[in-house]
Structure formats: structure tokens, C-alpha cells
Enzyme design. Sequence first.
Site, short mmCIF file in Angstrom:
data_model
loop_
_atom_site.label_atom_id
_atom_site.label_comp_id
_atom_site.label_asym_id
_atom_site.label_seq_id
_atom_site.Cartn_x
_atom_site.Cartn_y
_atom_site.Cartn_z
N GLY A 13 0.49 -1.31 0.25
CA GLY A 13 0.03 0.28 0.04
C GLY A 13 0.63 1.25 -0.19
O GLY A 13 1.92 1.69 0.38
N ILE A 90 -8.01 -0.01 6.36
CA ILE A 90 -8.60 0.52 5.93
C ILE A 90 -9.72 1.39 6.23
O ILE A 90 -9.63 1.77 7.40
CB ILE A 90 -9.75 -0.13 4.76
N GLY A 148 -17.48 12.00 10.31
CA GLY A 148 -16.88 10.60 9.42
C GLY A 148 -15.91 9.18 9.56
O GLY A 148 -16.34 8.35 8.42
N TYR A 152 -13.26 4.02 12.03
CA TYR A 152 -11.63 4.58 11.80
C TYR A 152 -11.27 5.15 13.05
O TYR A 152 -9.95 4.59 13.45
CB TYR A 152 -10.95 5.61 10.58
N PRO A 182 0.42 8.76 11.56
CA PRO A 182 0.90 9.43 10.71
C PRO A 182 -0.93 10.45 10.77
O PRO A 182 -1.97 10.67 11.08
CB PRO A 182 0.34 8.73 9.36
N TYR A 184 -2.21 13.54 7.49
CA TYR A 184 -2.46 13.05 6.13
C TYR A 184 -1.56 13.40 4.87
O TYR A 184 -1.10 14.37 4.67
CB TYR A 184 -3.72 14.26 5.43
N1 CAA Z 1 -16.83 18.56 9.07
C1 CAA Z 1 -18.04 18.73 9.19
N2 CAA Z 1 -19.59 19.04 8.98
C2 CAA Z 1 -19.41 18.29 7.70
C3 CAA Z 1 -17.99 17.23 6.86
C4 CAA Z 1 -17.34 17.88 8.66
N3 CAA Z 1 -15.99 17.86 7.27
N4 CAA Z 1 -18.61 16.80 6.43
C5 CAA Z 1 -20.43 16.84 6.47
N5 CAA Z 1 -20.39 17.70 6.79
C6 CAA Z 1 -21.74 18.01 7.29
C7 CAA Z 1 -22.12 18.89 5.63
O1 CAA Z 1 -22.22 19.71 5.74
C8 CAA Z 1 -24.07 18.33 6.26
O2 CAA Z 1 -24.41 19.24 7.06
P1 CAA Z 1 -25.95 20.21 7.14
O3 CAA Z 1 -26.43 18.45 7.31
O4 CAA Z 1 -26.89 20.92 7.65
O5 CAA Z 1 -26.32 19.56 5.27
C9 CAA Z 1 -23.74 16.66 7.17
O6 CAA Z 1 -22.56 16.89 7.44
C10 CAA Z 1 -23.78 16.31 5.57
O7 CAA Z 1 -23.91 15.06 6.44
P2 CAA Z 1 -24.02 13.91 5.78
O8 CAA Z 1 -23.93 11.91 7.29
O9 CAA Z 1 -24.68 13.47 4.88
O10 CAA Z 1 -22.30 13.45 4.75
P3 CAA Z 1 -21.84 13.54 3.75
O11 CAA Z 1 -22.09 12.15 3.35
O12 CAA Z 1 -21.72 14.81 3.45
O13 CAA Z 1 -19.96 13.22 4.08
C11 CAA Z 1 -18.14 12.18 4.85
C12 CAA Z 1 -19.61 12.30 4.57
C13 CAA Z 1 -18.17 11.46 3.27
C14 CAA Z 1 -17.81 11.41 5.73
C15 CAA Z 1 -16.90 12.80 4.76
O14 CAA Z 1 -17.43 13.75 5.90
C16 CAA Z 1 -15.70 12.90 5.01
O15 CAA Z 1 -15.75 13.37 3.46
N6 CAA Z 1 -15.48 13.39 5.94
C17 CAA Z 1 -13.47 12.97 5.81
C18 CAA Z 1 -12.98 12.13 5.93
C19 CAA Z 1 -11.74 11.76 6.37
O16 CAA Z 1 -11.05 12.72 6.61
N7 CAA Z 1 -11.34 10.65 5.70
C20 CAA Z 1 -9.71 10.90 6.43
C21 CAA Z 1 -9.73 9.19 5.07
S1 CAA Z 1 -7.67 9.53 4.98
C22 CAA Z 1 -7.46 8.32 6.46
O17 CAA Z 1 -8.15 8.57 7.71
C23 CAA Z 1 -5.36 8.77 6.75
C24 CAA Z 1 -5.41 8.88 8.15
O18 CAA Z 1 -5.09 8.51 8.91
C25 CAA Z 1 -5.15 10.31 8.64
#
Ligand code: CAA
Length: 246
Positions: A13, A90, A148, A152, A182, A184
Amino acid sequence: MSSRIALVTGGIGGLGSAICRSLAQAGRKVVAADLAARSERIDAFRAEMDGLDVHFAPADVGSFEACGELLRSIEATQGPVDILVNAAGITRDATLRKMDPQQWSDVLRINLDGAFNLCRQLVEGMCERGFGRIVNISSVNGQTGQFGQTNYAAAKAGLHGFTMALARETARKGVTVNSVSPGYIDTPMTRAIREDVREGIVTSIPVGRMGHPHDIARTVAFLTADDAGYITGANIPVNGGLFISF
Ligand code: CAA
């Protein structure tokens, strides 16, 4: 002295392959364990590691039996594992109100159970041999939580507790256990984050950019060095200042 053997899970990975390279460059014989299903990626990995002492071994870290078989086959063909890097991880991001039980259990099984499955079957031998280095790849999001990522964040925070407890159990036997958290890092995992969300996160990183896989790999090489025996139970954040604490 023959070179020490390092096992890196999630080895092909984004972070895992950089860790394999660094450990091989530090003179380790490296086994990269990962799912066999990704045949194109396996071929690319073999080409990237050309000339280095790095070997691929198929394994699902989510299975206790598969982990046992993996360890037995490495021991039979190369010798016992001296260095274990639990880098298999994951994401199945979703807010809790939308998360289904499968998304929860898949993340816990790979990211947390995986470390148990290997450590449980390896630690006794390390203690008997009087040497071992274990590094668990956690995450800044296991320290702070992330929108979200209840699954994890729970798994990665769990890895911290696991690391600290196991470090105490093995400290007198020459076996160190540490975690690296880590932030991002530019890998396929972070590239999968929705672009607008990712851009928002990058803006909030004090260093002003994502990290490189090598930033993590060099930390793992440091923690797994033969003369790193007094560092145990520690967590090393590598996050560009995203979460500053003591
Ligand atoms: N912060 C605050 N509010 C958020 C938000 C966030 N990050 N993401 C969505 N919202 C809000 C939206 O604005 C929306 O608000 P309203 O209802 O008032 O309009 C509401 O939450 C939407 O909720 P949903 O359940 O519909 O959320 P979504 O499906 O739009 O998004 C998500 C969910 C895809 C998980 C998204 O929040 C996201 O991508 N979050 C970040 C995840 C992340 O950082 N992952 C890291 C992966 S890499 C990793 O993990 C490696 C490592 O170790 C660092």
C-alpha cells in the site's frame, strides 16, 4: 550476522511500500504481506522494489488463522520475524447515522484485530529470542476523531491502547512496541477523500501541505533500529503540525 527479518502488513500500500523500501535500505530482509487480490498492484510493487531484499507474501491480516500460516511460512523459509510493522489499514468513511455494521466491522477487523492476530502469534517468540520491534501505524484521527470516521477513529485509538499495554508486557524482554500516528499523507487512501473535503483539510495543516510516505517510513526505520531499545510505549506523531500536543 544474518540480516533481521521485517514483516510489513499492508506492505504494497501507500505507506507500506515506502516502509518496505526504507527497512530494506536499512539492511533488513523484508516481507510485504498484503491481499493477493490486487495482482496489478503486486506486479508494480515487485518492479518498484527491484534490487532490494523485499518479498511479497499474500495474507489477510483480518484472519487469525491466515496470520498464523503467514508467520509459520516466513519462519520456515527465511527465519523468525524480528520486526513487525502493522500498516494494514482501510477506511469506510460515513457518518455514524449512515454507517452499516459491515463498514464498522471491516474497519475494526483489519485496522485493530489485524495487529492482535499477528502480535498474539509472534510476541512469545520475540520474547524468547530477546529481541523484537513492533510498530503499529495509527493515525492523527485516532487522537482527535474525524467527522465521518467513528469506525476508523475507534480502531486507531484502540491501537494506541494496545501499543501501550503490550509495551509494558514485553519491556523486560528486549521487545519494544510503539505507534506512529500519520497525519494526511499523499497516498491512494487520502486521494479517495472527496476533493472539497480534502482541500479543506490541507488548508488546516500548519506545514501547508500533505506529508510524503517517506516521512512515515523514516520514522518507522528509526523506531525499529537495533539501538532503539529504550523507546517503548511511545506514539510518534508525523502530521505536519495538524495536531500538536505533548
Ligand atoms: N465537518 C463538518 N461537517 C461536515 C463534514 C466535515 N468534515 N462533512 C460533512 N459535513 C456536514 C455537511 O456540511 C452536512 O451538513 P448539513 O446537514 O447541515 O447540510 C452534513 O454534515 C452531511 O452529513 P452526511 O452524513 O450526509 O455527510 P456526507 O455524506 O456529506 O459526508 C463524509 C460524510 C464523506 C464521511 C465526509 O464527512 C468526509 O469525507 N469526511 C472526512 C473523512 C476523512 O477525513 N477521511 C480521512 C481518510 S484518510 C485517512 O483516514 C488517513 C489518516 O489516517 C489521516
